[in-house]
Design a protein around this motif. Sequence first.
Motif, short mmCIF file in Angstrom:
data_model
loop_
_atom_site.label_atom_id
_atom_site.label_comp_id
_atom_site.label_asym_id
_atom_site.label_seq_id
_atom_site.Cartn_x
_atom_site.Cartn_y
_atom_site.Cartn_z
N PHE A 35 39.70 62.39 -30.60
CA PHE A 35 39.19 61.38 -29.68
C PHE A 35 37.80 60.96 -30.15
CE2 PHE A 35 36.66 60.24 -25.97
CZ PHE A 35 37.48 59.35 -25.30
N PHE A 36 37.63 59.64 -30.36
CA PHE A 36 36.34 59.10 -30.80
C PHE A 36 35.91 58.03 -29.81
CE2 PHE A 36 33.97 55.72 -32.93
CZ PHE A 36 32.91 56.43 -33.49
N LEU A 37 34.65 58.12 -29.37
CA LEU A 37 34.12 57.14 -28.41
C LEU A 37 32.70 56.77 -28.80
CD1 LEU A 37 34.61 55.60 -25.75
CD2 LEU A 37 33.65 57.57 -24.54
N LYS A 38 32.45 55.46 -28.86
CA LYS A 38 31.13 54.96 -29.25
C LYS A 38 30.75 53.83 -28.31
CE LYS A 38 28.82 52.76 -33.24
NZ LYS A 38 29.03 52.27 -34.62
N ASN A 39 29.55 53.88 -27.78
CA ASN A 39 29.13 52.84 -26.84
C ASN A 39 27.62 52.61 -26.90
OD1 ASN A 39 29.44 55.57 -25.11
ND2 ASN A 39 27.71 54.40 -24.32
N THR A 40 27.23 51.43 -26.53
CA THR A 40 25.80 51.13 -26.40
C THR A 40 25.27 51.86 -25.17
OG1 THR A 40 26.38 49.16 -25.13
CG2 THR A 40 25.97 48.87 -27.49
N PHE A 41 23.95 52.04 -25.11
CA PHE A 41 23.36 52.67 -23.94
C PHE A 41 22.07 51.96 -23.58
CE2 PHE A 41 21.66 54.92 -27.60
CZ PHE A 41 20.32 55.03 -27.32
N GLU A 42 21.68 52.13 -22.32
CA GLU A 42 20.49 51.46 -21.81
C GLU A 42 19.24 51.97 -22.53
OE1 GLU A 42 20.16 49.07 -19.80
OE2 GLU A 42 21.72 49.03 -18.28
N LYS A 43 18.33 51.04 -22.82
CA LYS A 43 17.07 51.43 -23.45
C LYS A 43 16.26 52.35 -22.54
CE LYS A 43 17.65 48.93 -27.16
NZ LYS A 43 17.85 49.57 -28.48
N THR A 44 16.43 52.17 -21.24
CA THR A 44 15.67 53.00 -20.31
C THR A 44 16.13 54.45 -20.33
OG1 THR A 44 17.23 52.37 -18.57
CG2 THR A 44 15.21 51.09 -18.75
N ASP A 45 17.36 54.68 -20.90
CA ASP A 45 17.89 56.05 -20.99
C ASP A 45 17.47 56.76 -22.26
OD1 ASP A 45 19.09 55.67 -18.62
OD2 ASP A 45 21.09 55.25 -19.42
N HIS A 46 16.71 56.09 -23.11
CA HIS A 46 16.42 56.64 -24.43
C HIS A 46 15.68 57.97 -24.37
CE1 HIS A 46 15.87 56.56 -28.73
NE2 HIS A 46 14.56 56.76 -28.56
N LYS A 47 14.84 58.13 -23.35
CA LYS A 47 14.04 59.35 -23.26
C LYS A 47 14.80 60.49 -22.58
CE LYS A 47 9.56 56.96 -23.18
NZ LYS A 47 8.31 56.78 -22.43
N GLU A 48 15.98 60.19 -22.08
CA GLU A 48 16.76 61.24 -21.42
C GLU A 48 17.37 62.17 -22.46
OE1 GLU A 48 19.65 59.58 -18.88
OE2 GLU A 48 18.21 58.61 -17.53
N SER A 49 17.48 63.40 -22.12
CA SER A 49 18.14 64.35 -23.00
C SER A 49 19.63 64.13 -22.96
CB SER A 49 17.81 65.79 -22.58
OG SER A 49 18.38 66.05 -21.31
N LEU A 50 20.31 64.61 -23.99
CA LEU A 50 21.76 64.44 -24.04
C LEU A 50 22.43 65.16 -22.86
CD1 LEU A 50 22.47 64.92 -27.83
CD2 LEU A 50 22.20 62.78 -26.56
N GLU A 51 21.84 66.26 -22.44
CA GLU A 51 22.46 67.01 -21.36
C GLU A 51 22.37 66.29 -20.03
OE1 GLU A 51 20.48 68.19 -23.61
OE2 GLU A 51 21.72 69.63 -24.69
N SER A 52 21.49 65.35 -19.88
CA SER A 52 21.31 64.66 -18.61
C SER A 52 22.13 63.39 -18.52
CB SER A 52 19.82 64.32 -18.40
OG SER A 52 19.40 63.36 -19.35
N SER A 53 22.94 63.09 -19.51
CA SER A 53 23.69 61.83 -19.51
C SER A 53 25.00 61.97 -18.75
CB SER A 53 23.96 61.38 -20.94
OG SER A 53 24.63 62.38 -21.66
N GLY A 54 24.88 62.30 -17.47
CA GLY A 54 26.06 62.37 -16.60
C GLY A 54 26.64 63.76 -16.52
N GLY B 232 29.69 64.37 -16.36
CA GLY B 232 30.97 64.38 -17.06
C GLY B 232 30.93 65.19 -18.33
N LEU B 233 29.90 64.97 -19.19
CA LEU B 233 29.82 65.69 -20.47
C LEU B 233 29.66 67.18 -20.26
CD1 LEU B 233 27.51 63.30 -22.54
CD2 LEU B 233 29.98 63.61 -22.75
N GLN B 234 28.85 67.57 -19.31
CA GLN B 234 28.64 68.99 -19.06
C GLN B 234 29.93 69.65 -18.55
OE1 GLN B 234 25.18 69.64 -16.58
NE2 GLN B 234 24.16 67.86 -17.43
N ASN B 235 30.61 68.96 -17.66
CA ASN B 235 31.85 69.52 -17.12
C ASN B 235 32.94 69.60 -18.18
OD1 ASN B 235 30.69 69.83 -14.65
ND2 ASN B 235 31.62 68.03 -13.73
N ILE B 236 33.03 68.57 -19.00
CA ILE B 236 34.04 68.58 -20.07
C ILE B 236 33.79 69.75 -21.01
CG2 ILE B 236 34.87 67.35 -22.10
CD1 ILE B 236 35.96 66.29 -19.52
#
Length: 361
Positions: free
Chosen positions: A299-318, A320-324
């Motif tokens: 499974f491959f997924l690629k998407n643009t993201f908000e510039k305002t989210d740039h300073k967020e850590s990967l772990e804070s991006s929803g 969903g990722l943590q639960n998966i």
Amino acid sequence: MEINKRLLIQISKKLLEQISICLGALLFFTFYFGITISNLAPAFTFGIFLLPVTMGMVNVFSFYLIPEYLYKQKYFLFALYTIYTLIISFFFIALSSFYGFIFINSLDTIDKGFMMSKNLYLIIIGVYLIVLLTSLFSAYRESYKIHLRNQELQYELVNGELQLKQDELSYLKMQIHPHFLFNTLNTIYGSAIAKSNETPELILKLSNLLDYILYQTKKSVVPLQDEVDHLKDYLDLEKLRHVEKLKIDATFPQQLTGELIAPMLLLPLLENSFKHGKSQANEAFVELRIEVGEGNINFFLKNTFEKTDHKESLESSGIGLQNIQKRLDLLYPNAHLFTFEKVKGYFVVNLQIQTNQPKSV
């Protein structure tokens, strides 16, 4: 009352055990000492004199020295106290034999040939032989009980871990469902506010997704085709919502051959990409690719993201990722590869899992 009854049963069992050992010891002494004579009466009588010291040694070894020192691997103390016991018992065996011979000699009906055919070493061997056999049996019985207890504890431990995994998976799914439903209802709400003709279709697709979430996710595995179909439904929902602001490049397998997958693994990833990949000013882009082959699902997924989210850590991006990640650790231990990163303005997710999994939990 119940405690007294259990105590009475335990005492009865112990008493019956002691009586059985006594009878067995007497029977052994009778034939051991009387094997060379026709009259077994003196051998039986002599065995009665040896019975107290024999039972004392049996109880010392079977119920004290072996469980308290040998089982607890206190070998030095076990050897030391064994030597003490043998020395003391030697004295009592000699004393019992002496009085036994005197008593038998005082009976006119007893054959005096019994006296001449026995010596102290033979008597000691007979007593120690009973103690050895009884101690070995007691050790085997106790070892078997410990083995059964260990099996029972191991079974309870496995069941406890299994229940914890089931509870954790249920908790993770409960986190995913409200999150996904909230975002989808927002989509329908926006469509209804705009009085779009696409609203009924949105509701129908949401109905299909809810049916999948409420019923299919109760299963440990579902056909990969079901997960793909609902990915397509979700993409259609987002297309209807964003219209010209969304560009989607999706590639799905042309033909699936019954591959199985844990439910709601891929859908939250796609939902997460829209949550953090939307853009009010620029066109949002999502690239989705699913490939199946050689026992793996890629499974491959690629998407643009908000510039305002740039300073967020990967772990804070929803959530969903943590639960998966947690669900993959539980369902596909050592049978998956899950990575996500931000690269040149894109959020990229790669997931590879083996189709012969997941574990049953």
